[in-house]
Design an enzyme around this catalytic site. Structure first.
Site, PDB file in Angstrom:
ATOM      1  N   THR A   1      13.327 -92.671  67.454  1.00  4.57           N
ATOM      2  CA  THR A   1      14.703 -92.467  67.004  1.00  4.57           C
ATOM      3  C   THR A   1      15.013 -93.219  65.708  1.00  4.57           C
ATOM      4  O   THR A   1      14.411 -94.274  65.437  1.00  4.57           O
ATOM      5  CB  THR A   1      15.670 -92.960  68.115  1.00  4.57           C
ATOM      6  OG1 THR A   1      16.983 -93.087  67.576  1.00  4.57           O
ATOM      7  CG2 THR A   1      15.285 -94.316  68.673  1.00  4.57           C
ATOM      8  N   ASP A   2      16.001 -92.725  64.960  1.00  2.02           N
ATOM      9  CA  ASP A   2      16.458 -93.433  63.753  1.00  2.02           C
ATOM     10  C   ASP A   2      17.134 -94.757  64.094  1.00  2.02           C
ATOM     11  O   ASP A   2      17.298 -95.622  63.221  1.00  2.02           O
ATOM     12  CB  ASP A   2      17.408 -92.551  62.922  1.00  2.02           C
ATOM     13  CG  ASP A   2      18.668 -92.101  63.655  1.00  2.02           C
ATOM     14  OD1 ASP A   2      18.803 -92.371  64.871  1.00  2.02           O
ATOM     15  OD2 ASP A   2      19.532 -91.472  63.005  1.00  2.02           O
ATOM     16  N   GLU A   3      17.498 -94.937  65.373  1.00  2.40           N
ATOM     17  CA  GLU A   3      18.228 -96.163  65.746  1.00  2.40           C
ATOM     18  C   GLU A   3      17.357 -97.414  65.607  1.00  2.40           C
ATOM     19  O   GLU A   3      17.871 -98.527  65.566  1.00  2.40           O
ATOM     20  CB  GLU A   3      18.800 -96.035  67.158  1.00  2.40           C
ATOM     21  CG  GLU A   3      19.726 -94.835  67.264  1.00  2.40           C
ATOM     22  CD  GLU A   3      20.643 -94.849  68.461  1.00  2.40           C
ATOM     23  OE1 GLU A   3      20.913 -95.930  68.995  1.00  2.40           O
ATOM     24  OE2 GLU A   3      21.085 -93.750  68.851  1.00  2.40           O
TER      25      GLU A   3
ATOM     26  N   TYR B   1      18.725-100.328  73.886  1.00  8.41           N
ATOM     27  CA  TYR B   1      18.025 -99.035  73.808  1.00  8.41           C
ATOM     28  C   TYR B   1      17.130 -99.001  72.569  1.00  8.41           C
ATOM     29  O   TYR B   1      15.929 -98.720  72.652  1.00  8.41           O
ATOM     30  CB  TYR B   1      19.024 -97.876  73.768  1.00  8.41           C
ATOM     31  CG  TYR B   1      18.415 -96.571  73.263  1.00  8.41           C
ATOM     32  CD1 TYR B   1      17.457 -95.887  74.021  1.00  8.41           C
ATOM     33  CD2 TYR B   1      18.759 -96.034  72.012  1.00  8.41           C
ATOM     34  CE1 TYR B   1      16.874 -94.707  73.550  1.00  8.41           C
ATOM     35  CE2 TYR B   1      18.189 -94.867  71.537  1.00  8.41           C
ATOM     36  CZ  TYR B   1      17.243 -94.203  72.305  1.00  8.41           C
ATOM     37  OH  TYR B   1      16.666 -93.056  71.840  1.00  8.41           O
TER      38      TYR B   1
ATOM     39  N   LYS C   1      12.985 -98.887  72.066  1.00 10.80           N
ATOM     40  CA  LYS C   1      12.278 -97.817  71.344  1.00 10.80           C
ATOM     41  C   LYS C   1      11.439 -98.418  70.205  1.00 10.80           C
ATOM     42  O   LYS C   1      10.308 -97.995  69.975  1.00 10.80           O
ATOM     43  CB  LYS C   1      13.264 -96.787  70.788  1.00 10.80           C
ATOM     44  CG  LYS C   1      13.990 -95.951  71.836  1.00 10.80           C
ATOM     45  CD  LYS C   1      13.082 -95.093  72.707  1.00 10.80           C
ATOM     46  CE  LYS C   1      12.468 -93.933  71.975  1.00 10.80           C
ATOM     47  NZ  LYS C   1      11.730 -93.017  72.897  1.00 10.80           N
TER      48      LYS C   1
HETATM   49  P1  NAD Z   1      17.020 -87.319  78.199  1.00 11.20           P
HETATM   50  O1  NAD Z   1      17.639 -88.547  78.758  1.00 11.20           O
HETATM   51  O2  NAD Z   1      17.799 -86.045  78.188  1.00 11.20           O
HETATM   52  O3  NAD Z   1      15.645 -87.011  78.940  1.00 11.20           O
HETATM   53  C1  NAD Z   1      14.740 -88.027  79.300  1.00 11.20           C
HETATM   54  C2  NAD Z   1      13.781 -87.429  80.317  1.00 11.20           C
HETATM   55  O4  NAD Z   1      12.809 -88.423  80.650  1.00 11.20           O
HETATM   56  C3  NAD Z   1      14.452 -87.005  81.628  1.00 11.20           C
HETATM   57  O5  NAD Z   1      13.993 -85.725  82.022  1.00 11.20           O
HETATM   58  C4  NAD Z   1      14.018 -88.074  82.615  1.00 11.20           C
HETATM   59  O6  NAD Z   1      13.939 -87.596  83.949  1.00 11.20           O
HETATM   60  C5  NAD Z   1      12.651 -88.445  82.062  1.00 11.20           C
HETATM   61  N1  NAD Z   1      12.232 -89.793  82.449  1.00 11.20           N
HETATM   62  C6  NAD Z   1      12.965 -90.953  82.347  1.00 11.20           C
HETATM   63  N2  NAD Z   1      12.258 -91.978  82.825  1.00 11.20           N
HETATM   64  C7  NAD Z   1      11.065 -91.483  83.215  1.00 11.20           C
HETATM   65  C8  NAD Z   1       9.883 -92.066  83.793  1.00 11.20           C
HETATM   66  N3  NAD Z   1       9.817 -93.376  84.048  1.00 11.20           N
HETATM   67  N4  NAD Z   1       8.834 -91.260  84.059  1.00 11.20           N
HETATM   68  C9  NAD Z   1       8.889 -89.928  83.810  1.00 11.20           C
HETATM   69  N5  NAD Z   1       9.984 -89.321  83.288  1.00 11.20           N
HETATM   70  C10 NAD Z   1      11.040 -90.098  82.998  1.00 11.20           C
HETATM   71  O7  NAD Z   1      16.562 -87.716  76.719  1.00 11.20           O
HETATM   72  P2  NAD Z   1      16.531 -86.842  75.391  1.00 11.20           P
HETATM   73  O8  NAD Z   1      17.846 -86.924  74.749  1.00 11.20           O
HETATM   74  O9  NAD Z   1      15.926 -85.531  75.681  1.00 11.20           O
HETATM   75  O10 NAD Z   1      15.527 -87.714  74.513  1.00 11.20           O
HETATM   76  C11 NAD Z   1      14.117 -87.487  74.588  1.00 11.20           C
HETATM   77  C12 NAD Z   1      13.415 -88.484  73.693  1.00 11.20           C
HETATM   78  O11 NAD Z   1      13.902 -88.349  72.352  1.00 11.20           O
HETATM   79  C13 NAD Z   1      13.656 -89.942  74.079  1.00 11.20           C
HETATM   80  O12 NAD Z   1      12.449 -90.636  73.899  1.00 11.20           O
HETATM   81  C14 NAD Z   1      14.709 -90.423  73.091  1.00 11.20           C
HETATM   82  O13 NAD Z   1      14.591 -91.804  72.860  1.00 11.20           O
HETATM   83  C15 NAD Z   1      14.353 -89.604  71.876  1.00 11.20           C
HETATM   84  N6  NAD Z   1      15.474 -89.326  70.963  1.00 11.20           N
HETATM   85  C16 NAD Z   1      16.611 -88.716  71.420  1.00 11.20           C
HETATM   86  C17 NAD Z   1      17.642 -88.416  70.525  1.00 11.20           C
HETATM   87  C18 NAD Z   1      18.889 -87.708  70.975  1.00 11.20           C
HETATM   88  O14 NAD Z   1      19.810 -87.524  70.166  1.00 11.20           O
HETATM   89  N7  NAD Z   1      19.001 -87.259  72.220  1.00 11.20           N
HETATM   90  C19 NAD Z   1      17.520 -88.765  69.174  1.00 11.20           C
HETATM   91  C20 NAD Z   1      16.344 -89.392  68.744  1.00 11.20           C
HETATM   92  C21 NAD Z   1      15.334 -89.653  69.637  1.00 11.20           C
END
Ligand code: NAD
Length: 340
Positions: free
Chosen positions: A124-126, A148, A152
């Site tokens: 993430t950009d964070e 968070y 990351k």
């Molecule tokens: P989300 O919370 O919607 O999904 C996370 C998924 O991971 C869920 O299906 C959950 O059940 C699964 N999970 C959590 N812990 C687990 C474990 N211990 N073992 C197996 N599965 C597990 O998240 P998202 O928004 O889809 O984000 C996905 C990735 O992208 C993350 O790594 C997040 O840091 C990164 N990200 C998200 C955003 C955003 O805007 N949503 C932006 C930048 C980066």
């Protein structure tokens, strides 16, 4: 990389990514490993189960034996699984360190043992922290301010250490804030849309001055697939190119789409820590051919429409006991205002 293991594939971005790569003729097998936490929903994969290429494994990325067996059967790993909600990290930082840092180490360790062709770690950009001015490149320092983002950043460092130490072909993607259908209603766009659809008020932190770059989930998934295919091992790729808005500007658009006015907005004290602005350059990814395609206003309208038409997908989550924690309330805004 014809056999791809996708962790967190039942979450928001992961489920979009799985549907995307199932359409690729040169990918013969896609396995989702997901613990189905409060954020993961098998329904997010929906029609993807019609594809004989898809398998689903209900399990935890911290389960070393399971991870080892699964990684051995695949040629590439795309790692989305994480605790992903900043507000929750204020109250349960341990789970963030455990899943995001140790979980990543468990996966990349198995990738080292079994010699995968590519390990894409989704970040993430964070991790760059707040940037009142200017933009972060991939070489910029990591200055996370919230648990968070710190978890990351730590996971990025662990993943990349396996490239430097053992030659595991790790690529890291760092994307801006994603939006689109199937996002959990704890995140700001679906939270505001679902509250306004219910005729409730929404809450803006501080003066609504925080700037985020909004990228459609399809653009992010296209970029992640590009990195899976073309990314150079040991490289980090920023995924920007969305649209910058303060949370107040974003709220104005959501109010317009839902036919509400500023009477529906409650201002609440800012959260414990709230980075003023994120911003990244993405020239490196552009050299691989990345160009975001989604128009923000059109795609936001489509997203709101998805929540309008799919009440059955988000209404049950309003009763989810995991959501009943200070700072992550899905309850009416008046109640949330009291806990800040
Ligand atoms: P989300 O919370 O919607 O999904 C996370 C998924 O991971 C869920 O299906 C959950 O059940 C699964 N999970 C959590 N812990 C687990 C474990 N211990 N073992 C197996 N599965 C597990 O998240 P998202 O928004 O889809 O984000 C996905 C990735 O992208 C993350 O790594 C997040 O840091 C990164 N990200 C998200 C955003 C955003 O805007 N949503 C932006 C930048 C980066």
């Amino acid at each position: 990389m014809d056999k791809v293991l996708v962790t967190g594939g039942a979450g928001f971005i992961g489920s979009h990514f799985v549907k995307r790569i199932l359409r690729a003729a040169d990918i013969s097998q896609v396995t989702v490993l997901d613990a189905l936490t409060y954020a993961g929903h098998i329904e997010n994969l929906g029609e993807a189960f019609l594809s004989p290429k898809l398998s689903f494994v209900h399990g935890n990325i911290l389960d070393t034996a399971l991870v080892d067996a699964l990684v051995e059967e695949h040629t590439a790993v795309v790692h989305f699984a994480a605790e992903s909600h900043v507000d929750r990290s204020f109250f349960a930082a341990g789970a963030f360190v455990s899943t995001n840092v140790l979980g990543t180490q468990t996966l990349v360790d198995a990738a080292m043992r079994h010699g995968v062709d590519k390990f894409v770690h989704v970040s993430t950009d964070e991790v760059y922290g707040p940037l009142p001015l200017g933009s972060a490149s991939e070489a910029s320092p990591l200055r996370p301010t919230v648990p968070y983002a710190a978890s990351k950043a730590a996971s990025d460092l662990v993943a990349m250490s396996y490239f430097h130490t053992y030659g595991v072909p790790v690529c890291i993607t760092r994307s801006a804030n994603n939006y689109g259908p199937y996002q959990h209603p704890e995140k700001i766009i679906p939270l505001f849309a679902t509250r306004l659809l219910r005729g409730e008020k929404v809450t803006l932190h501080g003066q609504g001055q925080h700037v985020r770059n909004w990228l459609h989930v399809d653009d992010n998934c296209a970029a992640i697939e590009l990195v899976l295919r073309e990314g150079a091992p040991g490289e980090i790729y920023n995924i920007g190119g969305g649209t910058d808005f303060t949370s107040k500007e974003l709220t104005e658009r959501l109010l317009g789409l839902l036919g509400a006015d500023w009477d529906s907005v409650l201002y609440v004290p800012d959260r414990l820590s709230n980075d003023i602005r994120y911003s990244m350059t993405w020239a490196k990814l552009a050299t691989l051919g990345y160009r975001p395609e989604r128009d923000f206003d059109e795609s936001l309208a489509e997203t709101v429409d998805w929540y309008r038409r799919n009440t059955d997908r988000w209404a049950p989550l309003m009763r989810n006991p995991h959501a009943a924690r200070p700072g992550v309330s899905l309850a009416p805004a008046a109640e949330e205002a009291r806990v800040h």
